[in-house]
Motif scaffolding. Structure first.
Motif, PDB file in Angstrom:
ATOM      1  N   PHE A  20       0.820  -1.207   0.000  1.00 48.10           N
ATOM      2  CA  PHE A  20       0.000   0.000   0.000  1.00 48.10           C
ATOM      3  C   PHE A  20       0.857   1.263   0.000  1.00 48.10           C
ATOM      4  CE2 PHE A  20      -2.438  -3.214   2.586  1.00 48.10           C
ATOM      5  CZ  PHE A  20      -3.220  -3.637   1.539  1.00 48.10           C
ATOM      6  N   THR A  21       2.172   1.060  -0.184  1.00 43.02           N
ATOM      7  CA  THR A  21       3.102   2.186  -0.263  1.00 43.02           C
ATOM      8  C   THR A  21       4.377   1.711  -0.951  1.00 43.02           C
ATOM      9  OG1 THR A  21       4.163   3.973   0.991  1.00 43.02           O
ATOM     10  CG2 THR A  21       4.237   1.784   1.965  1.00 43.02           C
ATOM     11  N   VAL A  22       5.165   2.653  -1.422  1.00 40.51           N
ATOM     12  CA  VAL A  22       6.430   2.287  -2.065  1.00 40.51           C
ATOM     13  C   VAL A  22       7.473   1.992  -0.996  1.00 40.51           C
ATOM     14  CG1 VAL A  22       5.966   3.633  -4.138  1.00 40.51           C
ATOM     15  CG2 VAL A  22       7.189   4.681  -2.250  1.00 40.51           C
ATOM     16  N   PRO A  23       8.498   1.208  -1.355  1.00 40.86           N
ATOM     17  CA  PRO A  23       9.551   0.956  -0.379  1.00 40.86           C
ATOM     18  C   PRO A  23      10.178   2.274   0.069  1.00 40.86           C
ATOM     19  CG  PRO A  23       9.774  -0.504  -2.269  1.00 40.86           C
ATOM     20  CD  PRO A  23       8.705   0.496  -2.618  1.00 40.86           C
ATOM     21  N   ALA A  24      10.261   2.439   1.369  1.00 44.82           N
ATOM     22  CA  ALA A  24      10.816   3.663   1.946  1.00 44.82           C
ATOM     23  C   ALA A  24      11.270   3.342   3.364  1.00 44.82           C
ATOM     24  CB  ALA A  24       9.745   4.767   1.974  1.00 44.82           C
ATOM     25  N   PRO A  25      12.101   4.182   3.928  1.00 45.80           N
ATOM     26  CA  PRO A  25      12.464   3.951   5.329  1.00 45.80           C
ATOM     27  C   PRO A  25      11.205   3.872   6.192  1.00 45.80           C
ATOM     28  CG  PRO A  25      13.800   5.706   4.387  1.00 45.80           C
ATOM     29  CD  PRO A  25      12.745   5.357   3.372  1.00 45.80           C
ATOM     30  N   TYR A  68      -1.648   4.512   8.219  1.00 47.52           N
ATOM     31  CA  TYR A  68      -2.696   5.440   8.639  1.00 47.52           C
ATOM     32  C   TYR A  68      -3.855   5.389   7.641  1.00 47.52           C
ATOM     33  CZ  TYR A  68       0.430   7.567  12.058  1.00 47.52           C
ATOM     34  OH  TYR A  68       1.260   7.785  13.123  1.00 47.52           O
ATOM     35  N   GLU A  69      -3.509   5.400   6.362  1.00 51.91           N
ATOM     36  CA  GLU A  69      -4.542   5.340   5.322  1.00 51.91           C
ATOM     37  C   GLU A  69      -5.271   3.996   5.349  1.00 51.91           C
ATOM     38  OE1 GLU A  69      -5.161   5.946   0.525  1.00 51.91           O
ATOM     39  OE2 GLU A  69      -3.204   6.394   1.403  1.00 51.91           O
ATOM     40  N   VAL A  70      -4.535   2.913   5.548  1.00 56.41           N
ATOM     41  CA  VAL A  70      -5.153   1.588   5.618  1.00 56.41           C
ATOM     42  C   VAL A  70      -6.093   1.526   6.816  1.00 56.41           C
ATOM     43  CG1 VAL A  70      -4.721  -0.885   5.963  1.00 56.41           C
ATOM     44  CG2 VAL A  70      -3.268   0.427   4.408  1.00 56.41           C
ATOM     45  N   ALA A  71      -5.649   2.002   7.979  1.00 52.17           N
ATOM     46  CA  ALA A  71      -6.496   1.979   9.180  1.00 52.17           C
ATOM     47  C   ALA A  71      -7.763   2.799   8.972  1.00 52.17           C
ATOM     48  CB  ALA A  71      -5.715   2.499  10.384  1.00 52.17           C
ATOM     49  N   ASP A  72      -7.626   3.990   8.394  1.00 50.99           N
ATOM     50  CA  ASP A  72      -8.813   4.824   8.129  1.00 50.99           C
ATOM     51  C   ASP A  72      -9.744   4.153   7.126  1.00 50.99           C
ATOM     52  OD1 ASP A  72      -8.005   6.774   9.906  1.00 50.99           O
ATOM     53  OD2 ASP A  72      -7.182   8.104   8.358  1.00 50.99           O
ATOM     54  N   ARG A  73      -9.173   3.536   6.102  1.00 55.77           N
ATOM     55  CA  ARG A  73      -9.986   2.862   5.091  1.00 55.77           C
ATOM     56  C   ARG A  73     -10.746   1.695   5.710  1.00 55.77           C
ATOM     57  NH1 ARG A  73      -8.661   3.214  -0.468  1.00 55.77           N
ATOM     58  NH2 ARG A  73     -10.425   2.473  -1.648  1.00 55.77           N
ATOM     59  N   LEU A 111     -11.209   4.739  18.934  1.00 58.96           N
ATOM     60  CA  LEU A 111     -11.359   3.586  18.058  1.00 58.96           C
ATOM     61  C   LEU A 111     -10.428   3.704  16.844  1.00 58.96           C
ATOM     62  CD1 LEU A 111     -12.884   0.959  17.815  1.00 58.96           C
ATOM     63  CD2 LEU A 111     -14.706   2.184  16.619  1.00 58.96           C
ATOM     64  N   ARG A 112     -10.285   4.911  16.326  1.00 60.46           N
ATOM     65  CA  ARG A 112      -9.374   5.149  15.198  1.00 60.46           C
ATOM     66  C   ARG A 112      -7.943   4.779  15.592  1.00 60.46           C
ATOM     67  NH1 ARG A 112      -6.419   9.827  12.893  1.00 60.46           N
ATOM     68  NH2 ARG A 112      -6.277   9.422  10.666  1.00 60.46           N
ATOM     69  N   THR A 113      -7.544   5.162  16.801  1.00 64.25           N
ATOM     70  CA  THR A 113      -6.216   4.805  17.300  1.00 64.25           C
ATOM     71  C   THR A 113      -6.083   3.288  17.437  1.00 64.25           C
ATOM     72  OG1 THR A 113      -5.983   6.919  18.435  1.00 64.25           O
ATOM     73  CG2 THR A 113      -4.572   5.111  19.205  1.00 64.25           C
ATOM     74  N   ALA A 114      -7.125   2.633  17.930  1.00 72.14           N
ATOM     75  CA  ALA A 114      -7.093   1.171  18.076  1.00 72.14           C
ATOM     76  C   ALA A 114      -6.931   0.500  16.715  1.00 72.14           C
ATOM     77  CB  ALA A 114      -8.355   0.681  18.775  1.00 72.14           C
ATOM     78  N   PHE A 115      -7.617   1.014  15.692  1.00 76.24           N
ATOM     79  CA  PHE A 115      -7.477   0.451  14.351  1.00 76.24           C
ATOM     80  C   PHE A 115      -6.052   0.641  13.843  1.00 76.24           C
ATOM     81  CE2 PHE A 115     -11.845  -0.426  14.243  1.00 76.24           C
ATOM     82  CZ  PHE A 115     -12.170  -1.084  13.064  1.00 76.24           C
ATOM     83  N   LEU A 116      -5.471   1.812  14.078  1.00 79.46           N
ATOM     84  CA  LEU A 116      -4.100   2.060  13.640  1.00 79.46           C
ATOM     85  C   LEU A 116      -3.127   1.112  14.351  1.00 79.46           C
ATOM     86  CD1 LEU A 116      -1.967   3.625  12.066  1.00 79.46           C
ATOM     87  CD2 LEU A 116      -1.968   5.311  13.922  1.00 79.46           C
ATOM     88  N   VAL A 117      -3.280   0.937  15.652  1.00 79.60           N
ATOM     89  CA  VAL A 117      -2.416   0.022  16.393  1.00 79.60           C
ATOM     90  C   VAL A 117      -2.594  -1.407  15.861  1.00 79.60           C
ATOM     91  CG1 VAL A 117      -2.014  -1.034  18.668  1.00 79.60           C
ATOM     92  CG2 VAL A 117      -2.252   1.455  18.454  1.00 79.60           C
ATOM     93  N   GLY A 118      -3.831  -1.793  15.578  1.00 78.15           N
ATOM     94  CA  GLY A 118      -4.092  -3.118  15.013  1.00 78.15           C
ATOM     95  C   GLY A 118      -3.425  -3.305  13.659  1.00 78.15           C
ATOM     96  N   VAL A 119      -3.531  -2.294  12.796  1.00 74.29           N
ATOM     97  CA  VAL A 119      -2.916  -2.379  11.463  1.00 74.29           C
ATOM     98  C   VAL A 119      -1.394  -2.436  11.576  1.00 74.29           C
ATOM     99  CG1 VAL A 119      -2.520  -1.090   9.315  1.00 74.29           C
ATOM    100  CG2 VAL A 119      -4.843  -1.364  10.192  1.00 74.29           C
ATOM    101  N   GLU A 120      -0.811  -1.589  12.415  1.00 80.70           N
ATOM    102  CA  GLU A 120       0.643  -1.597  12.590  1.00 80.70           C
ATOM    103  C   GLU A 120       1.118  -2.942  13.131  1.00 80.70           C
ATOM    104  OE1 GLU A 120       3.190   0.411  11.900  1.00 80.70           O
ATOM    105  OE2 GLU A 120       2.071   2.133  11.164  1.00 80.70           O
ATOM    106  N   THR A 121       0.383  -3.482  14.097  1.00 81.97           N
ATOM    107  CA  THR A 121       0.747  -4.764  14.688  1.00 81.97           C
ATOM    108  C   THR A 121       0.659  -5.880  13.653  1.00 81.97           C
ATOM    109  OG1 THR A 121      -0.041  -4.002  16.841  1.00 81.97           O
ATOM    110  CG2 THR A 121       0.160  -6.395  16.538  1.00 81.97           C
ATOM    111  N   ALA A 122      -0.467  -5.924  12.948  1.00 85.91           N
ATOM    112  CA  ALA A 122      -0.649  -6.956  11.921  1.00 85.91           C
ATOM    113  C   ALA A 122       0.413  -6.822  10.831  1.00 85.91           C
ATOM    114  CB  ALA A 122      -2.048  -6.870  11.323  1.00 85.91           C
ATOM    115  N   ASP A 123       0.724  -5.596  10.427  1.00 88.78           N
ATOM    116  CA  ASP A 123       1.736  -5.376   9.400  1.00 88.78           C
ATOM    117  C   ASP A 123       3.075  -5.962   9.834  1.00 88.78           C
ATOM    118  OD1 ASP A 123       3.000  -4.349   7.077  1.00 88.78           O
ATOM    119  OD2 ASP A 123       3.478  -2.467   8.091  1.00 88.78           O
TER     120      ASP A 123
END
Length: 191
Positions: free
Chosen positions: A109-114, A122-127, A145-157
């Motif tokens: 969902f993004t280009v390779p970057a640091p 953030y975009e994935v969590a909001d989507r 809840l938005r923060t929880a989704f972001l933490v979930g996405v970061e963790t899963a990633d």
């Protein structure tokens, strides 16, 4: 004319995805993409000023396809019950794309970057929050809840990246543990 332009754009992005799998991001070039797509180099530059812009468009196409796949699964026949079933769909569709969609291994969902400069999660969590708010009766404006989704996405990633580093098909034990961890964490917000 618009249909032909859209088809040409799709061919360029398809060629970009195939070449990412073959050569990686560093060796990707607009000239190689033009050759693979069977279009003049000027056609590539008409859509994209450089390979980064092309890869960013591919990442956006991936995110749109991911959202479409989730929506289809959640609204189709035999839809999974409750938020746990929806969460399984979110993870399973990601895994399916990781295993089958050309170029997805490098440009999800993004280009390779640091890592510190990546904002895609953030975009994935909001989507995901937008997709799941209606079916699960969630309040999309709830910042907690938005923060929880972001933490979930970061963790899963992070964990799913580990699963694919361990096993090219995605280590089933790590995938199962990822789902278990997400269920336990999200239960605080969604039960």
């Amino acid at each position: 004319m618009q249909r032909r332009s859209a088809q040409r754009l799709a061919r360029i992005l398809d060629a970009c995805a195939e070449l990412l799998d073959e050569t990686g991001y560093e060796d990707l070039s607009t000239r190689a993409v033009a050759g693979r797509a069977g279009v003049p180099i000027g056609s590539v530059y008409r859509f994209f000023p450089n390979k980064r812009a092309m890869a960013e468009a591919l990442a956006q196409r991936n995110l749109d396809a991911y959202a479409d796949r989730i929506t289809t699964r959640l609204t189709g026949p035999g839809q999974p019950p409750g938020w746990r079933g929806a969460m399984d769909v979110v993870v399973d569709e990601y895994l399916a794309m990781k295993r089958t969609v050309p170029g997805f291994a490098l440009v999800e969902f993004t280009v390779p970057a640091p890592r510190e400069t990546r904002q895609a999660n953030y975009e994935v969590a909001d989507r995901l929050m937008g997709l799941l708010a209606g079916p699960l009766g969630l309040e999309p404006a709830d910042e907690r809840l938005r923060t929880a989704f972001l933490v979930g996405v970061e963790t899963a990633d992070a964990l799913l990246q580990l699963a694919f580093r361990t096993d090219p098909g995605g280590d089933p034990a790590i995938v199962a543990e990822t789902k278990e961890l997400l269920r336990a964490y999200l239960a605080r917000y969604l039960d």
